[in-house]
Design a protein around this motif. Structure first.
Motif, short mmCIF file in Angstrom:
data_model
loop_
_atom_site.label_atom_id
_atom_site.label_comp_id
_atom_site.label_asym_id
_atom_site.label_seq_id
_atom_site.Cartn_x
_atom_site.Cartn_y
_atom_site.Cartn_z
N ARG A 153 -5.97 7.69 -36.24
CA ARG A 153 -5.78 7.83 -34.80
C ARG A 153 -4.59 7.02 -34.28
NH1 ARG A 153 -11.99 7.85 -32.38
NH2 ARG A 153 -12.58 9.86 -33.30
N GLU A 154 -4.44 5.78 -34.71
CA GLU A 154 -3.32 4.98 -34.22
C GLU A 154 -2.00 5.59 -34.65
OE1 GLU A 154 -1.56 2.18 -31.94
OE2 GLU A 154 -3.70 2.64 -32.09
N MET A 155 -1.95 6.13 -35.85
CA MET A 155 -0.74 6.77 -36.36
C MET A 155 -0.37 7.99 -35.53
SD MET A 155 -0.25 8.53 -40.11
CE MET A 155 -1.27 7.24 -40.84
N ALA A 156 -1.36 8.62 -34.90
CA ALA A 156 -1.12 9.84 -34.15
C ALA A 156 -0.18 9.63 -32.97
CB ALA A 156 -2.45 10.43 -33.66
N PHE A 157 -0.06 8.38 -32.50
CA PHE A 157 0.81 8.09 -31.36
C PHE A 157 2.26 7.85 -31.78
CE2 PHE A 157 -3.33 6.91 -29.50
CZ PHE A 157 -3.26 7.62 -28.31
N ASP A 158 2.54 7.85 -33.09
CA ASP A 158 3.91 7.66 -33.56
C ASP A 158 4.70 8.95 -33.42
OD1 ASP A 158 3.27 5.07 -34.23
OD2 ASP A 158 2.89 5.53 -36.35
N ARG A 159 6.01 8.80 -33.30
CA ARG A 159 6.87 9.98 -33.16
C ARG A 159 6.93 10.78 -34.46
NH1 ARG A 159 12.20 7.84 -29.82
NH2 ARG A 159 11.06 7.08 -27.98
N PHE A 160 6.95 12.10 -34.29
CA PHE A 160 7.14 13.06 -35.37
C PHE A 160 6.00 13.05 -36.41
CE2 PHE A 160 11.48 11.70 -34.06
CZ PHE A 160 11.82 12.86 -33.38
N VAL A 161 4.86 12.49 -36.02
CA VAL A 161 3.70 12.50 -36.91
C VAL A 161 2.83 13.70 -36.57
CG1 VAL A 161 1.56 11.33 -37.56
CG2 VAL A 161 3.68 10.02 -37.31
N ARG A 162 2.57 14.55 -37.56
CA ARG A 162 1.70 15.69 -37.40
C ARG A 162 0.54 15.55 -38.37
NH1 ARG A 162 2.83 20.39 -38.67
NH2 ARG A 162 1.58 21.35 -37.04
N LEU A 163 -0.69 15.56 -37.82
CA LEU A 163 -1.86 15.29 -38.64
C LEU A 163 -2.71 16.55 -38.85
CD1 LEU A 163 -2.89 11.89 -37.02
CD2 LEU A 163 -1.58 12.26 -39.11
N GLY A 164 -2.22 17.70 -38.44
CA GLY A 164 -3.00 18.91 -38.59
C GLY A 164 -3.19 19.29 -40.06
N ALA A 165 -4.25 20.00 -40.32
CA ALA A 165 -4.52 20.48 -41.67
C ALA A 165 -3.52 21.56 -42.04
CB ALA A 165 -5.95 21.02 -41.76
N GLY A 167 -1.78 24.90 -42.57
CA GLY A 167 -2.03 26.15 -41.88
C GLY A 167 -2.29 26.01 -40.40
N SER A 168 -2.36 24.77 -39.89
CA SER A 168 -2.58 24.57 -38.46
C SER A 168 -1.31 24.90 -37.70
CB SER A 168 -3.01 23.13 -38.18
OG SER A 168 -1.99 22.22 -38.57
N PRO A 169 -1.39 25.15 -36.38
CA PRO A 169 -0.22 25.54 -35.60
C PRO A 169 0.90 24.50 -35.68
CG PRO A 169 -2.22 25.90 -34.35
CD PRO A 169 -2.62 25.14 -35.57
N GLU A 170 2.14 25.00 -35.60
CA GLU A 170 3.29 24.11 -35.65
C GLU A 170 3.38 23.29 -34.37
OE1 GLU A 170 5.51 23.45 -38.02
OE2 GLU A 170 4.41 24.72 -39.40
N GLY A 171 3.90 22.08 -34.49
CA GLY A 171 4.13 21.22 -33.34
C GLY A 171 5.27 20.27 -33.64
N SER A 172 5.78 19.60 -32.61
CA SER A 172 6.92 18.71 -32.80
C SER A 172 6.50 17.33 -33.30
CB SER A 172 7.67 18.56 -31.48
OG SER A 172 6.86 17.89 -30.52
N GLY A 173 5.22 16.98 -33.13
CA GLY A 173 4.78 15.64 -33.47
C GLY A 173 5.20 14.61 -32.43
N LEU A 174 5.54 15.10 -31.24
CA LEU A 174 6.00 14.19 -30.18
C LEU A 174 5.01 14.08 -29.02
CD1 LEU A 174 9.79 15.11 -29.90
CD2 LEU A 174 8.83 12.91 -30.61
N GLY A 175 4.03 14.98 -28.96
CA GLY A 175 3.13 15.03 -27.80
C GLY A 175 2.48 13.71 -27.46
N LEU A 176 1.78 13.10 -28.42
CA LEU A 176 1.07 11.86 -28.15
C LEU A 176 2.03 10.67 -28.01
CD1 LEU A 176 -2.16 12.17 -30.34
CD2 LEU A 176 -1.92 12.41 -27.86
N ALA A 177 3.19 10.74 -28.67
CA ALA A 177 4.20 9.69 -28.50
C ALA A 177 4.70 9.69 -27.06
CB ALA A 177 5.35 9.90 -29.47
N ILE A 178 4.92 10.88 -26.51
CA ILE A 178 5.34 11.00 -25.11
C ILE A 178 4.24 10.48 -24.20
CG2 ILE A 178 5.83 12.67 -23.28
CD1 ILE A 178 7.25 14.37 -25.42
N VAL A 179 3.00 10.80 -24.51
CA VAL A 179 1.87 10.35 -23.70
C VAL A 179 1.82 8.82 -23.65
CG1 VAL A 179 -0.66 10.19 -23.66
CG2 VAL A 179 0.46 12.41 -23.98
N ARG A 180 1.94 8.18 -24.80
CA ARG A 180 1.88 6.71 -24.81
C ARG A 180 3.07 6.09 -24.07
NH1 ARG A 180 0.23 3.11 -29.91
NH2 ARG A 180 -1.79 3.47 -28.94
N SER A 181 4.26 6.63 -24.28
CA SER A 181 5.44 6.10 -23.61
C SER A 181 5.31 6.23 -22.09
CB SER A 181 6.69 6.84 -24.09
OG SER A 181 7.84 6.41 -23.41
#
Length: 210
Positions: A153-165, A167-181
């Motif tokens: 969970r803590e790693m999820a707030f880092d930039r460009f980190v994608r934790l999906g399994a 085949g999961s949808p593509e993402g930038s890995g920036l969503g939660l980093a933007i949220v924390r900032s």
């Protein structure tokens, strides 16, 4: 900026295919999205310039319920297409107004709802939950998707980190980093909440001492 840009892409496609009234409606939506995008860019630039100058932009009273409703209104069609039930919970008779910047809070809630829809399953739910106590006001976005393991969970707030399994949808890995900032700029905190399944992310505003 993602929300108005997404609207633009959809409405441009509709305008190309449509004719008559349908084309007119699509063009109106495009014009509206351009105005929203211009306003968002202007506000973000103002905040950035204020921070660069070493001063804080003036806080405004922001109604979290109003922001949540605005985000849900923008995301509802996408939720319907994904087969997701998107709801809001909280006592409507209680004030959920906090000092902050509406633009940043809107972006936080948009990112959290986007994640809740993107990584959920058809038939799933995403709920925006508001609560105000004498000590704090919170807005949480809770989904019943696959969730994030506690040790990641803590790693999820880092930039460009994608934790999906796989085949999961593509993402930038920036969503939660933007949220924390954004939360840091608002003097708020953001953290994962405890749920039996899925994911809960809570934005917390502490009340100033009287």
């Amino acid at each position: 900026m993602r929300t108005p840009l997404s609207v633009l892409k959809v409405q441009v496609a509709l305008a190309r295919r449509g004719s008559g009234p349908e084309r007119s409606v699509a063009l109106d939506e495009i014009a509206d999205a351009v105005v929203r995008l211009e306003r968002l860019v202007t506000q973000l630039l103002a905040l950035a310039r204020a921070e660069e100058a070493g001063v804080s932009a003036p806080l405004e009273a922001v109604d979290l319920r109003e922001v949540a409703v605005a985000v849900i209104t923008r995301q509802i069609n996408r939720a319907i297409e994904a087969g997701i039930d998107l709801t809001i919970e909280g006592d409507s008779e209680v004030s959920h107004v906090v000092p902050g910047h509406r633009t940043l809070i809107f972006e936080i809630v948009s990112n959290l709802i986007d994640n809740g829809i993107r990584y959920n399953r058809r038939g799933g739910t995403v709920s925006v939950r508001l609560q105000t106590t004498p000590l704090e006001t919170t807005i949480a976005v809770v989904d019943d998707g696959p969730g994030i393991p506690i040790d990641q969970r803590e790693m999820a707030f880092d930039r460009f980190v994608r934790l999906g399994a796989p085949g999961s949808p593509e993402g930038s890995g920036l969503g939660l980093a933007i949220v924390r900032s954004a939360a840091t700029r608002l003097n708020a905190t953001v953290a994962f909440g405890e749920v039996t399944s899925g994911t809960s992310v809570i934005l917390r505003f502490f009340h100033a001492n009287e």
